[in-house]
Write an enzyme that holds these catalytic residues in place. Structure first.
Site, PDB file in Angstrom:
ATOM      1  NE  ARG A   1      -0.561   1.755   3.550  1.00 12.18           N
ATOM      2  CZ  ARG A   1       0.458   2.361   3.805  1.00 12.18           C
ATOM      3  NH1 ARG A   1       1.755   2.044   4.184  1.00 12.18           N
ATOM      4  NH2 ARG A   1       0.494   3.819   3.820  1.00 12.18           N
TER       5      ARG A   1
ATOM      6  CG  ASP B   1      -3.325   8.003  -1.546  1.00 11.29           C
ATOM      7  OD1 ASP B   1      -3.252   8.461  -0.502  1.00 11.29           O
ATOM      8  OD2 ASP B   1      -2.927   6.749  -1.856  1.00 11.29           O
TER       9      ASP B   1
HETATM   10  O1  MRU Z   1      -4.915   2.936   1.915  1.00 10.07           O
HETATM   11  P1  MRU Z   1      -3.695   3.203   2.018  1.00 10.07           P
HETATM   12  O2  MRU Z   1      -2.720   2.833   3.192  1.00 10.07           O
HETATM   13  O3  MRU Z   1      -2.826   2.832   0.596  1.00 10.07           O
HETATM   14  O4  MRU Z   1      -3.293   5.101   1.907  1.00 10.07           O
HETATM   15  C1  MRU Z   1      -2.141   5.559   1.955  1.00 10.07           C
HETATM   16  C2  MRU Z   1      -1.944   6.849   2.144  1.00 10.07           C
HETATM   17  O5  MRU Z   1      -3.125   7.831   2.142  1.00 10.07           O
HETATM   18  C3  MRU Z   1      -0.626   7.729   2.274  1.00 10.07           C
HETATM   19  O6  MRU Z   1      -0.474   8.863   2.650  1.00 10.07           O
HETATM   20  C4  MRU Z   1      -0.479   7.925   0.497  1.00 10.07           C
HETATM   21  O7  MRU Z   1      -0.170   6.984  -0.165  1.00 10.07           O
HETATM   22  C5  MRU Z   1       0.927   8.659   0.534  1.00 10.07           C
HETATM   23  S1  MRU Z   1       2.287   7.563   0.870  1.00 10.07           S
HETATM   24  C6  MRU Z   1       3.692   7.903   0.749  1.00 10.07           C
END
Ligand code: MRU
Length: 324
Positions: free
Chosen positions: A44, A224
């Site tokens: 993730r 993201d």
């Molecule tokens: O659902 P996730 O754990 O994949 O969400 C990740 C995030 O929201 C992070 O803050 C984002 O991907 C930035 S990672 C460097």
């Protein structure tokens, strides 16, 4: 240690569902296995998802051909909708499919290496900016997990935190726990502990109050997807911290590689926000927290409007917002 890599013809990941209790490496030899790992959040974080997408195309190119291969490639791109890196990584590797599996893998490995280099560049630039904006020892609040686990090694916002610690100029860091899957409490705390960085964990809803009480000099988060107008899509709870930061008059800084910028999407309103299973918010550590029949609502991300953002730090530049 890398969060995701290509090892002897398959993808290897650190299984993030098992942390912090266990540090386990999972080997993914088929595209369906990779998709399950992405959807269960075993792998993730936007940059790591970009690498997963590109390596997923390499896996598809190695294990299938023709329409079956193309279906697998499309399925990887669609495994999660919000982080632009996933489809971006898939598209980049898929563009090399006509040249054969070796060219696809080479492209995926280039993307992996670029993400490693990006992390280092963001760490230095972000640390400089925070020292400049907040004085010699900034006290920071961060959300979700943006460290090596969310990238390949290094990180985005969390790499800035660890860089300030390395310089001996970190005034403190609070990790908000990040309900419902606890990326802050489980993963960020684990990474900070391993790096020897003192930290505290707060419930997500404490963020705006800690800011109001003057305990935080800047909020630093990842993203993201960053839209053409500067809207920032990130883990649910980010928007509250941004509102709290603006009300308290402290900088709200986003750290993300250029690969997370999405100039094709005008604003946050057009971004597909992943709605996860409501059951995730109705339990804690495997036990129900709500009565039978309760219905959960579980948006995994939110949109922080550009006007709340002080600056976006990427691997090549700092985008400052007017009035910040
Ligand atoms: O659902 P996730 O754990 O994949 O969400 C990740 C995030 O929201 C992070 O803050 C984002 O991907 C930035 S990672 C460097």
């Amino acid at each position: 240690m890398r969060t995701i890599d290509w090892v002897d013809g398959a993808i290897e990941i650190i299984d993030q569902t098992a942390l912090p209790a266990q540090l386990t490496v999972r080997r993914l030899t088929t595209v369906p296995e990779l998709i399950e790992a992405i959807q269960s959040l075993a792998v993730r974080g936007a940059p790591a998802l970009g690498v997963a997408g590109a390596l997923g195309v390499a896996l598809a190119a190695q294990t299938s051909t023709g329409a079956a291969r193309d279906e697998q490639v499309a399925a990887v791109a669609a495994a999660r909708p919000t982080a632009v890196n996933l489809a971006g990584g898939v598209d980049r590797a898929a563009a090399r499919l006509p040249e054969g599996a070796a060219a696809v893998l080479a492209e995926a490995l280039r993307l992996r290496d670029e993400e490693v280099a990006s992390s280092a560049a963001m760490a230095a630039r972000g640390a400089d900016l925070l020292q400049e904006r907040c004085g010699p020892a900034p006290r920071l609040l961060t959300h979700c997990n943006t460290g090596g686990l969310a990238t390949v090694t290094g990180g985005t916002a969390l790499a800035v935190v660890t860089e300030l610690h390395r310089r001996g100029t970190l005034g403190g860091v609070i990790a908000s726990e990040t309900r419902p899957l606890l990326q802050g409490a489980r993963l960020t705390a684990w990474e900070l502990g391993r790096a020897g960085v003192p930290y505290r964990v707060a419930v997500d809803s404490a963020g705006p109050f800690l800011l109001a009480r003057g305990e935080v000099d800047a909020v630093v988060v990842g993203a993201d997807r960053i839209c053409a107008n500067g809207d920032v899509v990130n883990k649910i709870g980010t928007y509250s911290h941004a509102l709290g930061a603006v009300r308290a008059g402290v900088p709200f800084v986003v750290v993300a590689p250029e690969s997370t910028l999405d100039p094709q999407t005008p604003t946050g309103a057009e971004v597909p926000i992943e709605d996860r299973d409501g059951a995730e918010v109705l339990s804690f550590d495997g036990s129900s927290t709500a009565p039978p029949g309760a219905v959960g609502i579980n948006p995994a991300f939110d949109v922080t409007p550009a006007d709340l953002v002080t600056a976006i730090v990427t691997d090549t530049r700092i985008i400052q917002f007017a009035g910040a």
